[in-house]
Structure formats: C-alpha cells, structure tokens
Design a protein around this motif. Sequence first.
Motif, mmCIF file in Angstrom:
data_model
loop_
_atom_site.group_PDB
_atom_site.id
_atom_site.type_symbol
_atom_site.label_atom_id
_atom_site.label_comp_id
_atom_site.label_asym_id
_atom_site.label_seq_id
_atom_site.Cartn_x
_atom_site.Cartn_y
_atom_site.Cartn_z
ATOM 1 N N TYR A 6 -20.108 -0.849 -55.219
ATOM 2 C CA TYR A 6 -19.426 0.377 -55.616
ATOM 3 C C TYR A 6 -18.725 0.990 -54.398
ATOM 4 C CZ TYR A 6 -22.258 0.250 -59.880
ATOM 5 O OH TYR A 6 -22.851 -0.115 -61.066
ATOM 6 N N ARG A 8 -17.312 3.584 -51.799
ATOM 7 C CA ARG A 8 -17.665 4.937 -51.400
ATOM 8 C C ARG A 8 -16.544 5.548 -50.551
ATOM 9 N NH1 ARG A 8 -20.891 5.183 -55.379
ATOM 10 N NH2 ARG A 8 -22.934 4.167 -55.161
ATOM 11 N N ASN A 17 -25.977 2.750 -57.797
ATOM 12 C CA ASN A 17 -25.073 3.874 -58.043
ATOM 13 C C ASN A 17 -25.856 5.105 -58.496
ATOM 14 O OD1 ASN A 17 -22.385 4.777 -58.013
ATOM 15 N ND2 ASN A 17 -22.152 4.470 -60.214
ATOM 16 N N SER A 76 -24.387 7.765 -54.945
ATOM 17 C CA SER A 76 -23.014 8.169 -55.259
ATOM 18 C C SER A 76 -22.791 9.651 -55.017
ATOM 19 C CB SER A 76 -22.689 7.836 -56.723
ATOM 20 O OG SER A 76 -23.540 8.559 -57.598
ATOM 21 N N ALA A 133 -20.079 9.218 -61.531
ATOM 22 C CA ALA A 133 -20.560 7.927 -61.033
ATOM 23 C C ALA A 133 -20.420 6.836 -62.085
ATOM 24 C CB ALA A 133 -22.017 8.046 -60.600
ATOM 25 N N ARG A 138 -17.662 -1.782 -60.087
ATOM 26 C CA ARG A 138 -17.932 -2.645 -58.937
ATOM 27 C C ARG A 138 -16.658 -3.390 -58.532
ATOM 28 N NH1 ARG A 138 -23.276 -3.592 -57.420
ATOM 29 N NH2 ARG A 138 -24.860 -2.788 -58.853
#
Length: 382
Positions: A6, A8, A17, A76, A133, A138
Amino acid sequence: MEFMGYPRPDGSAGARNFVAVIPAVQCDNELADRIAAEVGNGVVALPHNGACVNVQPDKDMIERTLIGLGRNPNVSGAIVVGVGCDGIPADRVADGIALSRKPVELVTIEREGSYENALAKGVNAARKMLADASRLKREPFDISYLTVGSKCTGSTPASIMACNPAVGWAADKLVENGGTFMFSETAEAIGAEHLLARRGKTEEVSRRILEVVNRMEERIKATGIDIRGSQPVPANILGGMTTLEEKSLGAIAKSGHGAIDGVLEWSERPSSHGLYFMDGSANTPQIFLGFAAGGAQVMTLNYGAGLPTKLHNYTVAVGGLPIVPCLKIFSSPQDVGQMEYFDVYAGTIIEGKETVADVGQRILAELAAVASGKPARQEMSS
C-alpha cells in the motif's frame, strides 16, 4: 523481486492497511480499546504499560516507540488518545507521527470535555480513516522497500543448522537488493560480539556493537548474576545446547554474513537501507515492539525445537503485535507434526533434502508473499 504494498505519503509501502489507535500512556488504554471495538475490523488499539511516573529517559523511549508505531508503513492513519495530563504528551506523539504525512487525529478528554465526547470523536475519526484506507489499492514495489525484523526462540542445535542460517541467507539477499534487515537480542550476542564487530561497516559501527553488548552484560552483572554461567536456559539445555557462546553463535547466524550498517537503540528507526543490529533484550514481545517501531513491515520468529514448537501462538507473546505479520519458521524434523502452525519448515536442511540457500530462497519468497497480503499462520489463528 517485488511485493504488492500500500503506497504511503512518505514514500514507504505498507504490507497491511490498519488504522491504529495509540494511547499516550496506560491510563488511555481503555479509551483506545473502546474506539477500536466500536469500529471493528481494520482498526486496532495498541495498548501499553507506559506510565507518567517513569523517569525522563524512559519517557523519551516510550514517546519514540509510540511515534514509531504510528509511522510504521502498515498503519494507514493514527488516532492518538490522551487524558490531557499525560506524562508522555499526546500532542507530541501525534505531531511526531504526522511527520510521515499520514492522517493523524488527536483526541483528549480534556479537550473534548468528557470521556463520552472523546469516545465519539475518536470513533468518528476512525471510521473516516478506515473508509479512506479501504480505497487504497496494492501496487508493485521493489523488494528494496521491505524492512524485516528477525528473532529466534526455542534455540537448539537445530537452530544453528537450519532456521537461523536460512534466515541469514534471506537477510543477505534482501540487503543486497536494497532492502533492510534488523536483528536484536543483545544478551544472545555475548560471547560472539567480536564476530559481529568484525562485520561493522565502519570503525564506529564496530565500536558501537562492542559497546552495547558490554553495556548489556554489565547491566546483568549489576544484579549479581553472571550470564556466562546462567545461560543457556533449561529449555535450551534440554534441546542440546551446552554453553552461552554456542547459543550466541546460533543466534547471530540469522543476521547473515554481510557488513553491519549501524547499531540502533531499541525502537529506533534505521536512517537508511541496510543491515542493522538493534539493542534489546531476548524477550519476544519487547523485540517485536522494537522492530515495529523501527519500521519493520514483516518479521520472522525462528524456532529450534522442543516444547516451544507445540505452542500455537508465539512464545511469550500470545497473539503477537497486530499491525505487523510474523512468519514462524522451525527446524526440527521430530516436530514436523506441528507444521500447520508454522509458515516455513527449515528441517529439510538437517534431513539433507535442501541446502541453506534453498530454504533461504523459500523464506525470502514467503516474506514477499506475506508482505503482499498473504496471511501468516499467526494471523489466521489469532
């Protein structure tokens, strides 16, 4: 080699997450738990026993750890909760996490006027963060974005022959490809510290390795105990260990053979990619907490043999740390019946069916798979 993570805001990649609810001190644990329970899956509370009565160096360490947990790539967004009179200031924790540019909400009873108001604000913030979130997808990331922490437990000669050197092989490959690997257990470097010091990338790193190991031994001696005569512990002896030095040689094998880029205080974040030794005890939950605060997205727990392999959860740390998945790896052919509770079996090295490199490659592939979303066995049984 890649994994699916994921994205950031600070450029890191999350293997999970979660929205984290972080209490500033232990008085705030109940409020954090209530917020997480009200929202449910995807929101986790991270209660702890940090108190206002600690001396300042300990308060500084707690603050660093809480900030590190909030900044972990697997988080997240974070909600920091406090009473308003907290010895570790909740606003400083929130500000530290916000440096990662991820969403952060500060909730204190003092500011909101009552416990009920603080609970309502925290729940609303958690729901919004969770909704945001859930929209993240991905993406492929190079393996250089991965940070792994590793600890061993239930040490026996099987650890020396199988799981630890195989993890060390994976550590070497991860670092060679730009990733980061952290190992710890300072008490289990005693007797082998000179070998680690030889691997320091600079003279300063070598000096620091010797310094922190000596500091740990002196701390133990101050209690009136000579660790060189009190280790290994009964479980290690039952498994076939004979001396502290033998145990230490097996423990450091999980660090591979590469140059050590730096020495970290417990829960400190590495300044760059590479191989790092983190000062810390041999206590499983403490080590895991330090790795998570240091930014590890995935961890390994490497078992030798014996009774610890029969535990369905981690040794000592039931349930583990919810924001960071951990691969359980074991070595003993006689315990292969416990395989359903582990992620990787390294006993094939002892059986002569695979080399250290073969198992190391499987471990590295499994780390990438878990970082990409595959549940670790521990996550499935928690």
